[in-house]
Structure formats: structure tokens, C-alpha cells
Design an enzyme around this catalytic site. Structure first.
Site, PDB file in Angstrom:
ATOM      1  N   LYS A 110      34.764 -73.603  27.120  1.00  0.00           N
ATOM      2  CA  LYS A 110      35.240 -72.901  26.028  1.00  0.00           C
ATOM      3  C   LYS A 110      34.730 -71.428  26.231  1.00  0.00           C
ATOM      4  O   LYS A 110      33.941 -71.359  26.778  1.00  0.00           O
ATOM      5  CB  LYS A 110      34.882 -73.082  24.639  1.00  0.00           C
TER       6      LYS A 110
HETATM    7  N1  GLU Z   1      42.197 -73.866  22.669  1.00  0.00           N
HETATM    8  C1  GLU Z   1      42.967 -75.166  22.318  1.00  0.00           C
HETATM    9  C2  GLU Z   1      42.024 -76.236  21.787  1.00  0.00           C
HETATM   10  O1  GLU Z   1      41.025 -75.900  21.327  1.00  0.00           O
HETATM   11  C3  GLU Z   1      43.773 -75.761  23.580  1.00  0.00           C
HETATM   12  C4  GLU Z   1      42.723 -75.851  24.898  1.00  0.00           C
HETATM   13  C5  GLU Z   1      43.466 -75.962  25.996  1.00  0.00           C
HETATM   14  O2  GLU Z   1      44.802 -76.292  26.036  1.00  0.00           O
HETATM   15  O3  GLU Z   1      42.899 -76.113  27.193  1.00  0.00           O
HETATM   16  O4  GLU Z   1      42.050 -77.335  22.039  1.00  0.00           O
END
Ligand code: GLU
Length: 437
Positions: free
Chosen positions: A127
Site C-alpha cells: 500500500k
Molecule cells: N485499493 C484497492 C484495495 O484496497 C485495490 C488494490 C489493487 O487493485 O491493487 O483493495
């Protein structure tokens, strides 16, 4: 919690700052760790593997200097935490918000590891984010900040290494800038370095709606488990961004009556149920749910406490805590947001008999279609929308069944069942790969 854990970090000494205090009462990383500990204990996880999985592989804090429109320089703080890459390249969104901090990134990165493991996609978890207030920045400033962040991350990002996606306050345009900046440096168009791109750049059909579609799929499964016909079900949805609005729309299509909605400006109630296409039109025109005519205004607290079958918290972290969990009157919670329930609300919800579909399952539709996008980019062959949706549905259904079985087998909540399933797979993969020394 004060963060002093810099295990495996690449933190430039001149840019390190104490993480900002989290505005909510409970720390998302501690919430994540509490569930992780619980599941690890049940699994009898080896202490060494426990330590391995507890610590992120890499934590990066980087300074991002930008020339603002007024001509002066401002320096933003950017983060990328790679929690784990045992199952494959790390995957996870990038968010822009004033309260972004390292502890939040660590929790969200770990959740991505568990999410990918549960839905069975070959990715690890990461993240990232930038501490900024995008609502006070021009498009040009946001673009320069995104491009400079990407250039700081050139040796981290990569289609086989670490693949960003949209998250809070980032979107298809942000991903296009990241892809372009990365491609300029590698001297070739590298579509698979990000997911959630515009389809003209190799984005997958259905990616934007995927998280909300996944929420709808698991919500319908849970309603069925409780023998509630979706056509007789009543739902409340907190948050009307990408996840909340799509969940509302698709649940509405299933015949669910949605009596409560909210966004950043407040909450609204209509006991007869909202006409969601009409609400979407209002939001399109006015930018918010505010002043929607066929509704009463209520507070966020009142919204969460409405009597309903299904509550979808799709706004932000720590919305359901020990302070309000005992007041909820729903039968199912489908966590559209990441971490909307703090760990010390879990027991209260369990005692009340509320079935909680945990975030790491409920909102995994987004990363699942991100995986589809990555596959399509690498094949250079693109799927139709019905094919994307059909494959998403199959994977979400399978994940729901597996989590349910795990919870039954260990006689725990769906959340702990999901953690057990996720951790077990990563731990087994780690064991067989072994430790390189
Ligand atoms: N931000 C989204 C999540 O928290 C998607 C992450 C992604 O597709 O890599 O799942």
C-alpha cells in the site's frame, strides 16, 4: 502507538517524521495485528514464520518536492509499504489524504497480502500514499506530485515487482500518470505496471465497478445463508464514493431496498427505499447527496444504527468501534471499506450475532479485477465485460465458500476464518520456498 519499527526500511534520515497521530480512536495496524495474532494462535503458527509475516518486507518514506502553482516549492511525504511478496509481485493501492501515515500503510499493506491470498491471486500485498489534501490542489499540482512520487519509486514499482492501483482520492487519471512516468524511464510502454487505468491504456473493463460488484456478490451470498430473500432485504450504505455508490446500484438492481445513504457531507434516510439511479443523477449534478429531495437528513451515528438486514460501511477506517457496536441493529455487515471495524468491536458484534463479512473478503473484488487487468495487459488480449464479471463472480463465490468453511472448521467468526485461510496459504508457501541466506 508510537512507531519505532523500521524493520527492513529504506528511510532517508532527512525525511523521517513521526507518523501523524491517527484521528480515530483505534490504530488500524494494531487492529490488524490483533486479528492476525488470534488466527496465528489457532493455526499454531511457528514463531519464526509469525515474526516473518508480522513485519513488512519493505517500508519506504520519500520526500516529494513540487513547484506549486504559486511558484514556491512544497515538500510532501510519500509512502510505500510492501508487506509481503511471497505469493507474487506486491499489489495495492495508492491513496492521497491528509491523514496518511506509516501505521495506516502497514495495516493496509498487510490486508492486501491477506486479501490476495483469500481470493487466490498470485500477488503479495502493498500500500502507498501521499500525505496531502488533494481537494486543495490543482490538477497540475497533483500531476507533478504523482509523477515525482513515481520517479522516486522507479526501483520499487514494476510489473513483476510492485503494482499500484487506485485507492482513496486517486483514480484512472492518477494511474495513467504513473504508467506514463514509469514508461518514459524504461523507454517502453509498460501497461502492466499499474491497474485501474483508463481502458484506452489497457485498463480492464469492469475494474472501476469491481469492488462494489464484489460487495454485492458476497452480500447476496450472506443474505442467502440467513435465508433472507434479497428482494425483501433492507440495506444501509455508508459512503457514496466508488465502492459505496456501485454497491448501492448493484444491490438496488438485486431488489434490495436501500433506506440509508451517506457521503462526506452527511447522511440521508428514506424508509421506503431510495431510487438509486435517481440518487446517482442527483450526485452527478450536485456533486453530493446533500439536498436530495426525497429524504430526511440524519447523522452518521443514526445512519449506522438504523434497523436493517445489511449494513455496508464503505467510507473509511474505524467507523464501527466499541463505542457504537452495541447500538447496531443490522444482521449482516459487508465491509466495503478497508478496516471499518476496529478489533475491539469484533466481540461485541459476535455476541450480538451479527454476521460480518470481513473487508479482506468483502472488498477483494477490486484487486481481483486488477489481477485480470494485469493478465490482459501481459497477454495483450482483452476480455469482454460479461467475461470479466463472470470470472469475478466465480472467484468471489469460491472465496466466500472457503472463508465460510474455514470459520465453521475452527468455530470462529468469518473474519478470523478469513485470516486463518489467508495466513495458512502464505505460511505454507513461505515454508516450501524456504529462507534464503
Ligand atoms: N485499493 C484497492 C484495495 O484496497 C485495490 C488494490 C489493487 O487493485 O491493487 O483493495
Amino acid at each position: 502507538m508510537k512507531n519505532t519499527d523500521t524493520h527492513g526500511s529504506i528511510i532517508p534520515s532527512n525525511s523521517y517524521k513521526e507518523p501523524a497521530p491517527i484521528t480515530d480512536k483505534e490504530n488500524p495496524f494494531e487492529s490488524m495485528m490483533e486479528r492476525f495474532d488470534h488466527a496465528a494462535k489457532i493455526l499454531g503458527l511457528d514463531q519464526g514464520i509469525y515474526n516473518y509475516l508480522k513485519n513488512p518486507v519493505k517500508q519506504i518514506i520519500t520526500s516529494i518536492p513540487i513547484i506549486m502553482d504559486h511558484g514556491g516549492i512544497e515538500v510532501f511525504e510519500g509512502y510505500r509499504v510492501i508487506h509481503n511478496d511471497i505469493l507474487g509481485p506486491s499489489k495495492g493501492g495508492i491513496r492521497y489524504a491528509p491523514d496518511v501515515n506509516l501505521d495506516e500503510m502497514k495495516a493496509l499493506a498487510a490486508w492486501m497480502t491477506w486479501k490476495c491470498s483469500i481470493v487466490g491471486i498470485p500477488f503479495g500485498g502493498a500500500k502507498g500514499g501521499i500525505k496531502c489534501d488533494p481537494s486543495k490542489m490543482s490538477k497540475g499540482e497533483i500531476e507533478r506530485m504523482t509523477r515525482r512520487f513515481t520517479s522516486n519509486m522507479l526501483d520499487v514499482f514494476g510489473p513483476d515487482k510492485d503494482i499500484p492501483a487506485p485507492d482513496m482520492n486517486t483514480n484512472e487519471q492518477t494511474m495513467a500518470w504513473i504508467m506514463d512516468t514509469y514508461s518514459m524511464h524504461t523507454k517502453r510502454t509498460e501497461k502492466a505496471v499499474v491497474t485501474g487505468k483508463p481502458s484506452i491504456l489497457g485498463g480492464s473493463l469492469g475494474r472501476r465497478e469491481a469492488t462494489g460488484r464484489g460487495v454485492m456478490i458476497v452480500s447476496v451470498s450472506a443474505l442467502n445463508k440467513l435465508s433472507i430473500n434479497p428482494k425483501n432485504a433492507i440495506a444501509v450504505i455508508q459512503g457514496f464514493g466508488n465502492v459505496g455508490s456501485v454497491s448501492a446500484s448493484l444491490l438496488h438492481e438485486q431488489g434490495v431496498r436501500i433506506i440509508g445513504l451517506s457521503d462526506i457531507n452527511g447522511a440521508i434516510y428514506n424508509k421506503n427505499g431510495f431510487n438509486i439511479p435517481e440518487v446517482l443523477e442527483h450526485v452527478e449534478k450536485n456533486g453530493s447527496l446533500k439536498n436530495y429531495p426525497k429524504a430526511d437528513e440524519i447523522s452518521n451515528e443514526e445512519l449506522l444504527e438504523l434497523n436493517c438486514d445489511l449494513l455496508v460501511p464503505a467510507a473509511k477506517e474505524d467507523q464501527i468501534t466499541s463505542h457504537n457496536a452495541h447500538k447496531l441493529k443490522c444482521r449482516i455487515i459487508a465491509e466495503g471499506a478497508n478496516g471499518p471495524t476496529s478489533a475491539n468491536a469484533d466481540n461485541i458484534l459476535q455476541e450480538k450475532g451479527i454476521l460480518v463479512i470481513p473487508d479482506i473478503l468483502a472488498n477483494a473484488g477490486g484487486v481481483t479485477v486488477s489481477y485480470f487487468e494485469w493478465v490482459q495487459d501481459r497477454m495483450g488480449y482483452f476480455w469482454t465485460l460479461p467475461l470479466v464479471n463472470e470470472r469475478l463472480e466465480r472467484m468471489m463465490d469460491e472465496a466466500f465458500i472457503n472463508v465460510y468453511k474455514s470459520a465453521e472448521q475452527y468455530n470462529v467468526t468469518l473474519r478470523i476464518g478469513a485470516y486463518i485461510l489467508a495466513i495458512d496459504k502464505v505460511a505454507k508457501t513461505l515454508k516450501i520456498r524456504g529462507i534464503y541466506a
